[in-house]
Design an enzyme around this catalytic site. Structure first.
Site, PDB file in Angstrom:
ATOM      1  N   HIS A 123      -3.514  13.497  33.918  1.00 32.67           N
ATOM      2  CA  HIS A 123      -3.775  14.066  35.243  1.00 32.67           C
ATOM      3  C   HIS A 123      -4.901  15.092  35.221  1.00 32.67           C
ATOM      4  O   HIS A 123      -5.385  15.500  36.282  1.00 32.67           O
ATOM      5  CB  HIS A 123      -2.492  14.651  35.857  1.00 32.67           C
ATOM      6  CG  HIS A 123      -1.990  15.921  35.244  1.00 32.67           C
ATOM      7  ND1 HIS A 123      -0.981  15.957  34.315  1.00 32.67           N
ATOM      8  CD2 HIS A 123      -2.332  17.210  35.457  1.00 32.67           C
ATOM      9  CE1 HIS A 123      -0.725  17.206  33.976  1.00 32.67           C
ATOM     10  NE2 HIS A 123      -1.538  17.992  34.660  1.00 32.67           N
ATOM     11  N   ASP A 261       1.324  10.771  29.771  1.00 37.19           N
ATOM     12  CA  ASP A 261       0.324  11.660  30.372  1.00 37.19           C
ATOM     13  C   ASP A 261      -0.645  12.180  29.305  1.00 37.19           C
ATOM     14  O   ASP A 261      -0.606  13.342  28.910  1.00 37.19           O
ATOM     15  CB  ASP A 261       1.030  12.818  31.075  1.00 37.19           C
ATOM     16  CG  ASP A 261       0.153  13.477  32.129  1.00 37.19           C
ATOM     17  OD1 ASP A 261      -1.070  13.278  32.083  1.00 37.19           O
ATOM     18  OD2 ASP A 261       0.694  14.193  32.993  1.00 37.19           O
ATOM     19  N   SER A 691      -1.393  22.447  31.327  1.00 41.36           N
ATOM     20  CA  SER A 691      -1.461  20.993  31.267  1.00 41.36           C
ATOM     21  C   SER A 691      -2.469  20.581  30.204  1.00 41.36           C
ATOM     22  O   SER A 691      -3.596  21.074  30.178  1.00 41.36           O
ATOM     23  CB  SER A 691      -1.883  20.423  32.616  1.00 41.36           C
ATOM     24  OG  SER A 691      -0.864  20.559  33.566  1.00 41.36           O
TER      25      SER A 691
END
Length: 758
Positions: A123, A261, A691
């Site tokens: 992402h 991810d 992230s």
């Protein structure tokens, strides 16, 4: 009021030579096939004397600055948990493993090869996928794999990889004597002047370096951070959306998860080893350190840590500030975000590239929408607000003790400033939202600012508008060309203006000016629509050449003569824009003298163990692999994907992946129970910006990537509660299995010092 904040021990200035970062790397030893060995009697597994302590560990939280790892509390915790690495080794941010951690625009990442290969989250690369996509070749959906380095694509002119090079405590140089400046605006401007001087000295003669001064402990501490700014960043490998975003919005912030991810970039530099703009002649960057990716995995209660760049937390806010956030800010933000989400969703089937851009926008909005809702629910459904109030009472009681009159007065002044700021919160928010909601309007305001600042000597310009800032400004405008969409831009600006209409006229004097009508004229949606129709029909700012020409050469005379509707609108509100900026500067100048007192008092109440709030600088957090309940597994498995998959988005894993799991073609990536680990939980302390952060074992090896939190614990951005905080990581074994078995990324596995096995 004179107040000397208590700042932790000075940072060492970890300086390294510039020039491309050539140097030694962390050894990467390829895994070799096991040699046949004679059969021997099975020996019982050695007893881990620290397992019980790790299983019972209650994480107190903390996103620690590297130099804070020398505090005695960390050494005691590491010893109790049986951690092999000395916490003092983590105090040097330029040595392994921290030296391999890099910052992206809004995410964290790590070097994982000697040739500048960077791993981060799926992402985190959506913008790079979007700028490389067309309706006929939608990489956001399909993913991407460069079979050779010649096939690697630019991630966009504004993408960056920042490599940390030095940290220097400049608190005294910035704060010294500010209390003697009576005018708060002058005080704030003096601090900015000193910061610009520090930055200028740091960057002098070194165009490859980007320096900035970060603040900690509510502006009680200032650190000069030097980074190598790598400007040529390329897409290397991104799995398909049906792997990298498996579960989509339904599973976002939820457990169990089954999301791959992960993604890969590569950092490139010029042949001289120094950062350069994108060029076919550039070569891979050679980092000083890179992480070894482990294919051995982790087990329940194993020690793990994360190093990365967490974005923002508010744990050193006062109870008064948190109360206001709960009662006004969070609900107001959620209402606005829901309306923005509806705009994105309504354009998912729009023609051309609008649908692609709407999809990326929708994912970004949904992420913030759900998290903020989780923070609000967490603060109001449990005892976190009461715990915050209790800590606030202790802070005030400490400051009220005899001999601490300066602290008591500072805290009283702080609450006075906060109360005044809250009085105009909605009007300030709506104005700021309107000025920033449209890329074209924001560009026009930025062009006006550049025009104003260009007339001043460089050292006297506002930070962000000096000569050093022109190159990134140009890159941002080039990136805007690839990301701009008139349909979405107009809809978001319309939303902001319509919401502002609801304010009393006295609280929005800028709105009729922006729209170009008299203050007495009735403002309604019809007027907004008519105005925006005209603006978007006649503007030339969507043209990159026009924007760049005005950005670099836009004089006051040229802007005054401009007929572009966005430029004219920006000029009509410019005096109000500057007046509101000055009002904010005055408040900042006042806070500089009193806000550090609150953080200092909190540190004293907590016995010295206080991590500063997250501010997108390098941090460390540590804990254990941990499920919500001792009887639950902290892992999800590939077999669960077979049961979860429906064949429809977002549960539509690729058929080759499903078939390989069904046939148990898992190779060495299976755990001891024969299952393929996909995601796992820990009790680590992270937030947005983490992230893509590497999850490391106690050898400093990468065993996973951080990508999400469970919704139950997101309120810990405000008040940490280790009993409910759980972070979600993609297991490195699943990443390697997808690369090896599904996507044929063997060359990247080999580059990371491992061998394909399937």
């Amino acid at each position: 009021m004179k107040f000397a904040p208590k700042v932790p021990g000075l940072l060492l200035a970890f300086a390294v030579a510039c020039g491309g970062g050539q140097g030694s790397t962390v050894p990467a030893t390829p895994s070799a096939p096991a040699e046949p060995t004679p059969a021997v009697a099975t020996q019982p597994a050695p007893i881990d004397p620290y397992l019980a302590a790790r299983a019972e560990y209650a994480n107190p939280g903390g996103m620690w600055m590297p130099q804070q790892m020398t505090l005695p509390g960390h050494a005691a915790a590491f010893q109790k948990l049986g951690v092999k690495i000395d916490p003092k080794n983590l105090a040097d941010p330029l040595s392994a493993p921290l030296g391999a951690i890099v910052r992206l625009n809004g995410c964290s990442a790590s070097f994982v090869s000697p040739d500048g290969l960077v791993v981060t989250n799926h992402h985190c690369v959506q913008s790079a996928l979007q700028v490389n996509s067309t309706p006929d070749n939608n990489l956001v959906e399909k993913g991407f794999l460069a079979k050779t380095r010649a096939d690697e694509r630019s991630a966009g002119p504004a993408e960056r990889v920042y490599v940390e090079q030095a940290f220097t405590d400049v608190t005294d140089a910035v704060r010294g004597g500010l209390d003697k400046i009576a005018d708060p605006v002058a005080r704030k401007e003096e601090s900015e002047k000193r910061i610009k001087q520090q930055v200028a000295a740091c960057e002098k003669g070194r165009p490859e370096v980007r320096c900035n001064v970060a603040t900690y402990f509510r502006s009680g501490m200032y650190v000069l951070i030097e980074e190598l700014e790598i400007r040529d960043v390329r897409l290397v490998y991104v799995p398909a959306r049906s792997v990298g975003n498996y579960g989509g919005e339904i599973d976002n912030w939820q457990w169990p998860r089954h999301t791959g991810d992960f993604s890969f970039y590569r950092a490139y530099v010029g042949k001289d080893g120094k950062p350069a703009d994108y060029s076919a002649d550039n070569v891979p960057y050679k980092p000083k350190h890179h992480l070894q990716v482990s294919d051995k995995g982790v087990s329940p209660s194993d020690f793990v840590m994360i190093t990365g760049f967490p974005g923002r937390t508010t744990r050193t806010k006062t109870a008064l500030e948190v109360k206001h956030d709960v009662e006004w800010y969070y609900p107001y933000y959620l209402e606005l975000a829901q309306q923005k989400y509806a705009i994105a969703e309504a354009n998912l089937k729009a023609p051309g590239e609008t649908a692609i851009k709407a999809g990326v926008l929708k994912q970004r909005i949904q992420n913030g929408l759900e998290k903020t809702g989780g923070v609000l629910k967490g603060l109001t459904s449990g005892d976190l607000l009461q715990r915050k109030a209790a800590l606030d009472d202790k802070v005030k009681a400490w400051a009220a003790a005899p001999g601490r009159e300066q602290y008591k007065a500072a805290l009283a002044k702080l609450e006075q400033i906060i109360t005044e700021e809250q009085r105009t919160a909605r009007a300030d928010y709506d104005r700021s939202n309107a000025f920033s909601s449209s890329q074209l309007l924001a560009s026009a305001l930025g062009i006006q600012r550049w025009s104003d600042e260009r007339t001043k000597p460089d050292a006297e310009r506002k930070a962000g508008y000096q000569d050093r800032d022109m190159r990134p400004a140009i890159a941002s405008h080039k990136q805007l060309t690839k990301q701009y969409d008139a349909t979405l831009d107009r809809a978001l600006l319309r939303l902001a203006l319509v919401r502002a209409i609801a304010l009393p006229a006295a609280e929005r004097p800028w709105l009729p000016l922006l729209l170009g009508v008299k203050p007495t004229q009735k403002l309604d949606e019809a007027l907004v629509d008519k105005t925006l129709d005209s603006w978007y029909r006649t503007t030339k700012l969507a043209d990159e050449k026009v924007r760049l020409d005005l950005l670099e050469k836009g004089s006051e005379a040229r802007l005054r003569a401009s007929t572009d509707p966005f430029i004219r609108a920006a000029r009509r509100v410019w005096k109000i824009y500057l007046a509101e900026e000055k009002r904010a500067d005055a408040r900042t100048g006042e806070l500089m003298l009193v806000a550090p007192a609150y953080a200092d008092a909190m540190r004293e109440v907590l016995g010295g163990l206080l991590a500063p709030d997250a501010n997108s600088t390098l941090r460390i957090t540590y804990g254990t692999v941990k499920a919500f309940k001792p009887t639950d597994s902290p892992f999800t498995t590939g077999a669960q994907i077979l049961k979860k998959n429906t064949g429809k988005e977002p549960f539509d894993a690729p058929q080759p992946l499903l078939a390989a799991i069904e046939k148990k073609e898992l190779g060495p990536y299976a755990s001891s129970d024969g299952q393929l680990p996909v995601n796992f939980l820990s009790d680590l302390d992270t937030t947005g910006g983490n992230s893509g952060s590497a999850v490391l074992n106690d050898k400093g090896e990468l065993v996973g990537l951080n990508f999400d939190s469970t919704i139950e614990g997101v309120a810990s951005d405000v008040v940490f509660d280790g009993s409910i905080v759980r972070k979600i990581h993609v297991d490195a074994r699943y990443m390697l299995w997808v690369m090896d078995k599904i996507d044929g990324a063997d060359h990247l596995i080999e580059e990371m010092g491992l061998r394909p096995r399937l």
